[in-house]
Design a protein around this motif. Structure first.
Motif, mmCIF file in Angstrom:
data_model
loop_
_atom_site.group_PDB
_atom_site.id
_atom_site.type_symbol
_atom_site.label_atom_id
_atom_site.label_comp_id
_atom_site.label_asym_id
_atom_site.label_seq_id
_atom_site.Cartn_x
_atom_site.Cartn_y
_atom_site.Cartn_z
ATOM 1 N N VAL A 124 0.854 -1.197 0.000
ATOM 2 C CA VAL A 124 0.000 0.000 0.000
ATOM 3 C C VAL A 124 0.887 1.243 0.000
ATOM 4 O O VAL A 124 1.784 1.365 0.835
ATOM 5 C CB VAL A 124 -0.933 0.010 1.225
ATOM 6 N N PRO A 125 0.677 2.189 -0.914
ATOM 7 C CA PRO A 125 1.461 3.429 -0.921
ATOM 8 C C PRO A 125 1.270 4.220 0.379
ATOM 9 O O PRO A 125 0.149 4.401 0.851
ATOM 10 C CB PRO A 125 0.915 4.204 -2.122
ATOM 11 N N LEU A 126 2.377 4.690 0.951
ATOM 12 C CA LEU A 126 2.355 5.457 2.201
ATOM 13 C C LEU A 126 3.110 6.770 1.992
ATOM 14 O O LEU A 126 4.225 6.784 1.457
ATOM 15 C CB LEU A 126 3.015 4.664 3.334
ATOM 16 N N TRP A 138 7.235 7.302 1.599
ATOM 17 C CA TRP A 138 7.827 6.363 2.537
ATOM 18 C C TRP A 138 8.202 5.015 1.941
ATOM 19 O O TRP A 138 9.030 4.318 2.527
ATOM 20 C CB TRP A 138 6.896 6.144 3.730
ATOM 21 N N ASN A 139 7.618 4.606 0.843
ATOM 22 C CA ASN A 139 7.927 3.267 0.333
ATOM 23 C C ASN A 139 7.921 3.232 -1.189
ATOM 24 O O ASN A 139 7.593 4.210 -1.862
ATOM 25 C CB ASN A 139 6.955 2.223 0.907
ATOM 26 N N ASN A 140 8.311 2.075 -1.709
ATOM 27 C CA ASN A 140 8.401 1.905 -3.160
ATOM 28 C C ASN A 140 7.033 1.968 -3.831
ATOM 29 O O ASN A 140 6.924 2.380 -4.987
ATOM 30 C CB ASN A 140 9.075 0.567 -3.492
ATOM 31 N N SER A 141 6.001 1.540 -3.115
ATOM 32 C CA SER A 141 4.668 1.512 -3.707
ATOM 33 C C SER A 141 4.205 2.918 -4.082
ATOM 34 O O SER A 141 3.648 3.134 -5.168
ATOM 35 C CB SER A 141 3.674 0.872 -2.736
ATOM 36 N N VAL A 142 4.421 3.876 -3.208
ATOM 37 C CA VAL A 142 3.984 5.243 -3.504
ATOM 38 C C VAL A 142 4.859 5.871 -4.590
ATOM 39 O O VAL A 142 4.394 6.658 -5.419
ATOM 40 C CB VAL A 142 3.988 6.110 -2.216
ATOM 41 N N ARG A 143 6.138 5.502 -4.633
ATOM 42 C CA ARG A 143 6.999 6.015 -5.701
ATOM 43 C C ARG A 143 6.604 5.427 -7.061
ATOM 44 O O ARG A 143 6.667 6.115 -8.086
ATOM 45 C CB ARG A 143 8.467 5.708 -5.378
ATOM 46 N N ARG A 144 6.208 4.139 -7.072
ATOM 47 C CA ARG A 144 5.717 3.556 -8.321
ATOM 48 C C ARG A 144 4.385 4.178 -8.734
ATOM 49 O O ARG A 144 4.105 4.320 -9.928
ATOM 50 C CB ARG A 144 5.561 2.040 -8.158
ATOM 51 N N LEU A 145 3.554 4.545 -7.762
ATOM 52 C CA LEU A 145 2.260 5.149 -8.079
ATOM 53 C C LEU A 145 2.434 6.468 -8.815
ATOM 54 O O LEU A 145 1.784 6.718 -9.837
ATOM 55 C CB LEU A 145 1.456 5.358 -6.793
ATOM 56 N N LEU A 190 -8.392 5.759 -5.731
ATOM 57 C CA LEU A 190 -7.666 5.562 -4.485
ATOM 58 C C LEU A 190 -8.591 5.655 -3.286
ATOM 59 O O LEU A 190 -9.399 6.586 -3.198
ATOM 60 C CB LEU A 190 -6.546 6.594 -4.338
ATOM 61 N N ILE A 191 -8.474 4.690 -2.380
ATOM 62 C CA ILE A 191 -9.110 4.795 -1.068
ATOM 63 C C ILE A 191 -8.046 5.298 -0.095
ATOM 64 O O ILE A 191 -7.057 4.611 0.173
ATOM 65 C CB ILE A 191 -9.674 3.442 -0.609
ATOM 66 N N ILE A 192 -8.232 6.502 0.422
ATOM 67 C CA ILE A 192 -7.233 7.160 1.257
ATOM 68 C C ILE A 192 -7.669 7.097 2.715
ATOM 69 O O ILE A 192 -8.796 7.466 3.056
ATOM 70 C CB ILE A 192 -7.026 8.617 0.827
ATOM 71 N N SER A 193 -6.765 6.623 3.579
ATOM 72 C CA SER A 193 -6.986 6.581 5.021
ATOM 73 C C SER A 193 -5.941 7.463 5.696
ATOM 74 O O SER A 193 -4.781 7.493 5.260
ATOM 75 C CB SER A 193 -6.907 5.148 5.545
ATOM 76 N N LEU A 207 -0.780 9.132 5.409
ATOM 77 C CA LEU A 207 -1.842 8.752 4.485
ATOM 78 C C LEU A 207 -1.484 7.449 3.795
ATOM 79 O O LEU A 207 -0.354 7.277 3.313
ATOM 80 C CB LEU A 207 -2.057 9.840 3.423
ATOM 81 N N SER A 208 -2.428 6.528 3.775
ATOM 82 C CA SER A 208 -2.288 5.298 2.983
ATOM 83 C C SER A 208 -3.225 5.393 1.788
ATOM 84 O O SER A 208 -4.393 5.744 1.940
ATOM 85 C CB SER A 208 -2.624 4.066 3.822
ATOM 86 N N MET A 209 -2.692 5.102 0.602
ATOM 87 C CA MET A 209 -3.449 5.235 -0.643
ATOM 88 C C MET A 209 -3.536 3.876 -1.325
ATOM 89 O O MET A 209 -2.581 3.433 -1.975
ATOM 90 C CB MET A 209 -2.775 6.247 -1.574
ATOM 91 N N GLN A 210 -4.670 3.231 -1.151
ATOM 92 C CA GLN A 210 -4.872 1.920 -1.762
ATOM 93 C C GLN A 210 -5.528 2.084 -3.127
ATOM 94 O O GLN A 210 -6.649 2.571 -3.233
ATOM 95 C CB GLN A 210 -5.729 1.037 -0.853
ATOM 96 N N ASP A 211 -4.801 1.679 -4.164
ATOM 97 C CA ASP A 211 -5.307 1.789 -5.536
ATOM 98 C C ASP A 211 -6.227 0.601 -5.809
ATOM 99 O O ASP A 211 -5.787 -0.548 -5.876
ATOM 100 C CB ASP A 211 -4.137 1.798 -6.520
ATOM 101 N N ILE A 212 -7.522 0.894 -5.950
ATOM 102 C CA ILE A 212 -8.493 -0.181 -6.177
ATOM 103 C C ILE A 212 -8.861 -0.314 -7.649
ATOM 104 O O ILE A 212 -9.707 -1.140 -8.000
ATOM 105 C CB ILE A 212 -9.775 0.058 -5.352
ATOM 106 N N GLN A 213 -8.217 0.492 -8.522
ATOM 107 C CA GLN A 213 -8.540 0.407 -9.950
ATOM 108 C C GLN A 213 -8.200 -0.976 -10.498
ATOM 109 O O GLN A 213 -8.992 -1.590 -11.215
ATOM 110 C CB GLN A 213 -7.761 1.478 -10.719
ATOM 111 N N SER A 214 -7.031 -1.482 -10.152
ATOM 112 C CA SER A 214 -6.639 -2.812 -10.638
ATOM 113 C C SER A 214 -7.521 -3.893 -10.040
ATOM 114 O O SER A 214 -7.853 -4.886 -10.704
ATOM 115 C CB SER A 214 -5.169 -3.072 -10.288
ATOM 116 N N GLU A 215 -7.925 -3.695 -8.762
ATOM 117 C CA GLU A 215 -8.805 -4.680 -8.144
ATOM 118 C C GLU A 215 -10.170 -4.694 -8.836
ATOM 119 O O GLU A 215 -10.749 -5.767 -9.067
ATOM 120 C CB GLU A 215 -8.975 -4.361 -6.655
ATOM 121 N N LEU A 216 -10.668 -3.499 -9.186
ATOM 122 C CA LEU A 216 -11.948 -3.443 -9.900
ATOM 123 C C LEU A 216 -11.835 -4.089 -11.274
ATOM 124 O O LEU A 216 -12.740 -4.818 -11.709
ATOM 125 C CB LEU A 216 -12.394 -1.985 -10.040
#
Length: 320
Positions: A124-126, A138-145, A190-193, A207-216
């Motif tokens: 999950v992007p942080l 903070w992590n690779n996921s958010v940099r890839r996003l 993105l679902i942002i928490s 903030l955590s940004m969960q990309d649900i586009q691929s899940e959909l």
């Protein structure tokens, strides 16, 4: 014990200096002791210098210890035996304290590296935003996003959606919100928490940004595959009896044709008319049977396409 020895040595040197001063005073009050006065003055100066050097060495070691602690210089070692002050245990204690501080620092750094490694591999992007709007990825996921886009301040988020910065600033701790953004011409949902983090120096929002586009998209693909599976099953169930009956009808018509040719009571003209009618019926039934077979083959092929087999992996030489 060492501190008592240190005090005893200081007291001994002080008493000797005082005795020398008394003798010097007596010599100066008497006539004819000029050489003795000069000698006592020299001895007194040496004694004072020794007392100052004796105390300064210990103080220098204390200053070196505190400097090592302040600058985290754990390579320092304290051998106060050479000072001659009886502070051997103190030197060992200083060295042991530095080793303990070094161990605690090493453990903290190891735990920090472990936590950073875990955060880097979280899917999950942080990111965090401080009160000045500065953003930390903070992590690779958010940099890839965000890809090649430079994101250092909350205003940089406007390039993905003009309302994106306002939504990030308005979200409260514990809330979840759905945001649509476009990054490099690709839509993301993105679902942002949000979570508030307070440290000794500042307060920031994680903030955590969960990309649900691929899940959909994955769920939609699975739904289509399920629908196709159901449709092919129902089509096969409907076509199979039609094809079977068409083939049976073909066989029956051919059998009737053979029997009409052997009937003696029917005239040739009647046989020809009956044969033509049976030929028409046979052609129609064969057409139904042929179309049914073709439809069954299409459905079977499409079913195999939607259920691809596992790849057959093998090594292939590409050397020329």
């Amino acid at each position: 014990m060492d501190f008592k020895r240190f005090s005893l040595l200081i007291a001994t040197r002080t008493i000797l200096a005082m005795l020398t001063l008394i003798f010097l005073t007596q010599a100066m009050m008497s006539d004819g002791y000029h050489a003795t006065v000069m000698l006592l003055i020299a001895v007194l100066l040496i004694q004072f210098f020794e007392i100052i050097r004796f105390i300064s060495k210990t103080n220098a070691e204390l200053v070196r210890f505190f400097e090592a602690v302040r600058h985290a210089d754990f390579s320092q070692r304290f051998e106060l035996k050479s000072v001659g002050s009886g502070f051997d245990e103190l030197g060992s204690t200083f060295t042991d304290i530095l080793k303990r501080i070094q161990n605690v620092r090493s453990n903290q750094e190891a735990e920090l590296r472990h936590i950073k490694a875990i955060i880097e591999h979280v899917p999950v992007p942080l990111l965090s935003i401080d009160h000045n709007g500065k953003i930390t990825l903070w992590n690779n996921s958010v940099r890839r996003l965000f890809g090649t886009n430079v994101v250092t301040h909350i205003d940089d988020m406007a390039k993905f959606n003009e309302n994106f910065p306002k939504k990030l600033q308005s979200i409260l701790a514990g809330e979840r919100t759905l945001v649509h953004i476009t990054i490099d011409d690709m839509e993301h949902k993105l679902i942002i928490s949000a979570t508030e983090i307070t440290t000794a120096t500042q307060q920031e929002t994680l903030l955590s940004m969960q990309d649900i586009q691929s899940e959909l998209a994955r769920a939609q693909l699975q739904a289509w595959q399920d629908l196709v599976s159901v449709l092919t099953h129902e089509i096969m169930n409907s076509i199979t009896p039609v094809a079977s009956l068409a083939k049976t009808a073909v066989d029956l018509v051919q059998d009737v044709q053979e029997k009409t040719q052997t009937l003696p009571a029917i005239t040739e003209e009647t046989k020809e008319e009956l044969s033509e009618e049976l030929d028409d019926v046979l052609g129609a039934v064969k057409t139904v049977a042929r179309r049914s077979d073709g439809l069954m083959q299409f459905v079977t092929s499409y079913r195999r396409l939607t259920r691809l087999p596992s790849p057959n992996k093998k090594t292939t030489s590409v050397a020329t």
